[in-house]
Scaffold this active site. Structure first.
Site, PDB file in Angstrom:
ATOM      1  N   ARG A   1      39.398  45.817  44.517  1.00  0.00           N
ATOM      2  CA  ARG A   1      39.118  44.870  45.599  1.00  0.00           C
ATOM      3  C   ARG A   1      39.943  45.223  46.842  1.00  0.00           C
ATOM      4  NH1 ARG A   1      41.066  40.198  47.608  1.00  0.00           N
ATOM      5  NH2 ARG A   1      39.667  38.439  48.009  1.00  0.00           N
TER       6      ARG A   1
ATOM      7  N   ARG B   1      32.971  35.279  34.595  1.00  0.00           N
ATOM      8  CA  ARG B   1      33.948  35.910  35.498  1.00  0.00           C
ATOM      9  C   ARG B   1      34.797  36.962  34.792  1.00  0.00           C
ATOM     10  NH1 ARG B   1      35.283  32.394  40.138  1.00  0.00           N
ATOM     11  NH2 ARG B   1      33.210  31.842  40.808  1.00  0.00           N
TER      12      ARG B   1
ATOM     13  N   ASP C   1      27.836  37.624  43.663  1.00  0.00           N
ATOM     14  CA  ASP C   1      28.174  36.205  43.784  1.00  0.00           C
ATOM     15  C   ASP C   1      26.904  35.409  44.006  1.00  0.00           C
ATOM     16  OD1 ASP C   1      30.839  34.595  44.051  1.00  0.00           O
ATOM     17  OD2 ASP C   1      29.385  33.659  45.374  1.00  0.00           O
TER      18      ASP C   1
ATOM     19  N   TYR D   1      26.442  24.284  48.716  1.00  0.00           N
ATOM     20  CA  TYR D   1      27.222  25.141  49.614  1.00  0.00           C
ATOM     21  C   TYR D   1      26.577  25.220  50.993  1.00  0.00           C
ATOM     22  CZ  TYR D   1      30.204  26.750  45.802  1.00  0.00           C
ATOM     23  OH  TYR D   1      31.116  26.810  44.779  1.00  0.00           O
TER      24      TYR D   1
ATOM     25  N   ARG E   1      40.039  38.473  38.999  1.00  0.00           N
ATOM     26  CA  ARG E   1      41.408  38.680  39.453  1.00  0.00           C
ATOM     27  C   ARG E   1      42.474  38.635  38.366  1.00  0.00           C
ATOM     28  NH1 ARG E   1      40.708  34.365  44.089  1.00  0.00           N
ATOM     29  NH2 ARG E   1      39.469  33.600  42.352  1.00  0.00           N
TER      30      ARG E   1
HETATM   31  O1  CP3 Z   1      31.095  36.607  35.898  1.00  0.00           O
HETATM   32  C1  CP3 Z   1      31.291  37.710  36.477  1.00  0.00           C
HETATM   33  O2  CP3 Z   1      32.200  38.501  36.157  1.00  0.00           O
HETATM   34  C2  CP3 Z   1      30.288  38.145  37.537  1.00  0.00           C
HETATM   35  C3  CP3 Z   1      30.602  37.869  38.868  1.00  0.00           C
HETATM   36  C4  CP3 Z   1      30.522  36.456  39.452  1.00  0.00           C
HETATM   37  C5  CP3 Z   1      31.342  36.076  40.529  1.00  0.00           C
HETATM   38  N1  CP3 Z   1      30.969  34.842  40.956  1.00  0.00           N
HETATM   39  C6  CP3 Z   1      32.406  36.918  41.093  1.00  0.00           C
HETATM   40  C7  CP3 Z   1      33.433  36.297  41.946  1.00  0.00           C
HETATM   41  C8  CP3 Z   1      29.670  35.379  39.180  1.00  0.00           C
HETATM   42  C9  CP3 Z   1      28.626  35.220  38.083  1.00  0.00           C
HETATM   43  C10 CP3 Z   1      29.951  34.359  40.156  1.00  0.00           C
HETATM   44  C11 CP3 Z   1      29.223  33.091  40.233  1.00  0.00           C
HETATM   45  C12 CP3 Z   1      29.682  32.038  41.148  1.00  0.00           C
HETATM   46  N2  CP3 Z   1      30.213  32.174  42.415  1.00  0.00           N
HETATM   47  C13 CP3 Z   1      29.554  30.649  40.897  1.00  0.00           C
HETATM   48  C14 CP3 Z   1      28.910  30.052  39.673  1.00  0.00           C
HETATM   49  C15 CP3 Z   1      29.801  30.079  38.506  1.00  0.00           C
HETATM   50  C16 CP3 Z   1      30.965  29.113  38.593  1.00  0.00           C
HETATM   51  O3  CP3 Z   1      32.098  29.625  38.649  1.00  0.00           O
HETATM   52  O4  CP3 Z   1      30.729  27.925  38.590  1.00  0.00           O
HETATM   53  C17 CP3 Z   1      30.076  29.959  42.006  1.00  0.00           C
HETATM   54  C18 CP3 Z   1      30.165  28.459  42.168  1.00  0.00           C
HETATM   55  C19 CP3 Z   1      30.478  30.928  42.965  1.00  0.00           C
HETATM   56  C20 CP3 Z   1      31.034  30.698  44.332  1.00  0.00           C
HETATM   57  C21 CP3 Z   1      32.367  31.304  44.429  1.00  0.00           C
HETATM   58  N3  CP3 Z   1      32.583  32.646  44.666  1.00  0.00           N
HETATM   59  C22 CP3 Z   1      33.620  30.688  44.200  1.00  0.00           C
HETATM   60  C23 CP3 Z   1      33.838  29.218  43.920  1.00  0.00           C
HETATM   61  C24 CP3 Z   1      34.587  31.705  44.290  1.00  0.00           C
HETATM   62  C25 CP3 Z   1      36.051  31.601  43.977  1.00  0.00           C
HETATM   63  C26 CP3 Z   1      36.937  31.313  45.073  1.00  0.00           C
HETATM   64  C27 CP3 Z   1      38.372  31.534  44.636  1.00  0.00           C
HETATM   65  O5  CP3 Z   1      39.097  32.104  45.433  1.00  0.00           O
HETATM   66  O6  CP3 Z   1      38.702  31.186  43.491  1.00  0.00           O
HETATM   67  C28 CP3 Z   1      33.924  32.910  44.586  1.00  0.00           C
HETATM   68  C29 CP3 Z   1      34.535  34.247  44.754  1.00  0.00           C
HETATM   69  C30 CP3 Z   1      34.406  35.130  43.572  1.00  0.00           C
HETATM   70  N4  CP3 Z   1      33.219  35.409  42.970  1.00  0.00           N
HETATM   71  C31 CP3 Z   1      35.438  35.870  42.927  1.00  0.00           C
HETATM   72  C32 CP3 Z   1      34.840  36.606  41.916  1.00  0.00           C
HETATM   73  C33 CP3 Z   1      35.480  37.591  40.989  1.00  0.00           C
HETATM   74  C34 CP3 Z   1      36.895  35.906  43.328  1.00  0.00           C
HETATM   75  C35 CP3 Z   1      36.950  36.527  44.683  1.00  0.00           C
HETATM   76  C36 CP3 Z   1      38.082  37.433  44.955  1.00  0.00           C
HETATM   77  O7  CP3 Z   1      38.182  38.538  44.366  1.00  0.00           O
HETATM   78  O8  CP3 Z   1      38.860  37.067  45.843  1.00  0.00           O
END
Ligand code: CP3
Length: 353
Positions: free
Chosen positions: A40, A27, A77, A154, A31
């Site tokens: 964003r 990640r 994602d 999911y 944020r």
């Molecule tokens: O690593 C990186 O920088 C690449 C981008 C990336 C994102 N998600 C961006 C993201 C990657 C590799 C993921 C993988 C992902 N997404 C996983 C597997 C890794 C892990 O964390 O276990 C999972 C389970 C998800 C599903 C998901 N998407 C979740 C649980 C969330 C977060 C929700 C929250 O509000 O905390 C997301 C959203 C997400 N994906 C964000 C980012 C930067 C935040 C969204 C935002 O900007 O509001």
């Protein structure tokens, strides 16, 4: 195509010598960076950011402009895949991802078919090729997918972070239905990752975020077996370069030997395992990626440097270590602590190489 100018990440995954231990951060575009929040906001919402190749490229590059990271990761994602299957992904503000139409009926499960990555996921492939151009061969680009089981969590629960009552209920009550979903997911993930490689991804990572919630036997049957199926189907060489594969099961510390045996090049570790002990168990077969507790990044640069030093010392001398966190960076992380971490890993690791 030649290897990137900085190929330490690829070399470490292949257990070839490097001058220092490479680092990237799960990640890393997120944020905790003000510039990410600004982009964003311009996109409107998270999925619009993912769907716009210009903006996805912009945020992928942001952490690299700040820190001398050794790899970039596609900004997208894992949930793009079930979204492309028609389940209706949305992000409820402050609540994380949700699906409008989770898989609850036998007919819906029987109707499920593998996705075509060049169809309604073409926006991901466009982002991959555009990011590769923006990187100008400086560092390698990582492509990724969720594991078949983590995606199924999911898809069935409709959200993450639950007790997995529905998924586990299906595993024990109607394993045939869960196997059907997992098989469709595995085929989809193979096609999706191979399309990313074709578009320019130079290494691949499978995120099995929820595999660790399963019992020992259920993990092997419902998560590991399908990751093995995926790994077996992946393009492992392109333009004369190997495309290494990293498998990360969060909470998978008990199963490292089994994970290392599915044909991957590297195993991701969360922070619950000692990386030196993990190396003694599987370091002859695979590289290791990890595993600083992301919470350490909420402290001070001094503590970050000290704790990073402990992870490096525990892994010890020689190649095969890609430094990372044990899970994603928290949104309340001070960026100066990330800067301290990257610098500390680069400086302190030289004596081990
Ligand atoms: O690593 C990186 O920088 C690449 C981008 C990336 C994102 N998600 C961006 C993201 C990657 C590799 C993921 C993988 C992902 N997404 C996983 C597997 C890794 C892990 O964390 O276990 C999972 C389970 C998800 C599903 C998901 N998407 C979740 C649980 C969330 C977060 C929700 C929250 O509000 O905390 C997301 C959203 C997400 N994906 C964000 C980012 C930067 C935040 C969204 C935002 O900007 O509001």
């Amino acid at each position: 195509m030649s290897r990137p100018k900085n190929d330490t990440f690829l070399r470490a995954l292949l257990r070839e010598p490097t001058p220092y231990t490479p680092i990237w951060i799960m990640r890393q575009a997120g944020r905790y960076l003000a510039e990410y929040n600004a982009t964003r906001a311009r996109a409107g919402d998270f999925m619009s950011l993912c769907r716009n190749a210009d903006l996805a490229t912009e945020v992928t590059m942001q952490p690299l402009a700040r820190f001398p990271l050794d790899a970039a990761i596609l900004f997208s994602d894992i949930l793009t895949v079930p979204d492309a299957m028609g389940l209706g992904l949305y992000f409820a503000e402050g609540e994380g991802p949700r699906f409008e139409r989770p898989l609850r009926d036998e007919w819906a499960i029987n109707d499920l078919t593998p996705i075509d990555p060049w169809g309604n996921l073409r926006y991901v492939m466009d982002a991959v090729s555009q990011i590769r151009k923006a990187l100008a061969n400086e560092v390698p680009l990582i492509g990724f997918s969720g594991s078949p089981f983590t995606l199924a969590c999911y898809m069935i629960e409709g959200q993450g972070g639950t007790d997995f009552e529905r998924v586990k209920g299906m595993a024990y009550g109607r394993p045939d239905l869960l196997h059907k979903i997992l098989d469709v997911n595995a085929r989809s993930v193979v096609a999706y990752l191979n399309a990313q490689v074709e578009s320019g991804a130079q290494a691949l990572m499978l995120f099995d975020t929820w595999g660790g919630a399963l019992s020992n036997a259920a993990y092997q049957e419902f998560s590991l077996a399908y990751m093995q199926q995926v790994v077996a189907g992946l393009t492992r060489e392109r333009d004369g370069q190997k495309v290494p594969v990293i498998v990360f099961t969060k909470g998978g510390g008990l199963w490292l030997e089994k994970i290392a045996a599915i044909g991957c090049d590297a195993v991701g570790l969360d922070w619950t395992v000692d990386i030196g002990e993990a190396r003694a168990r599987v370091g002859k077969r695979v590289a290791l990626q990890g595993n600083l507790d992301p919470t350490i990044l909420l402290t001070t640069p001094e503590i970050v440097r000290r704790e990073a030093g402990k992870v490096l010392a525990s892994y010890g001398a020689g190649t095969g270590h890609v430094f990372n966190l044990g899970h994603g960076v928290s949104r309340v992380t001070p960026p100066e602590n990330v800067a301290a971490l990257v610098e500390a890993v680069h400086e302190q690791s030289r004596i081990y190489h």
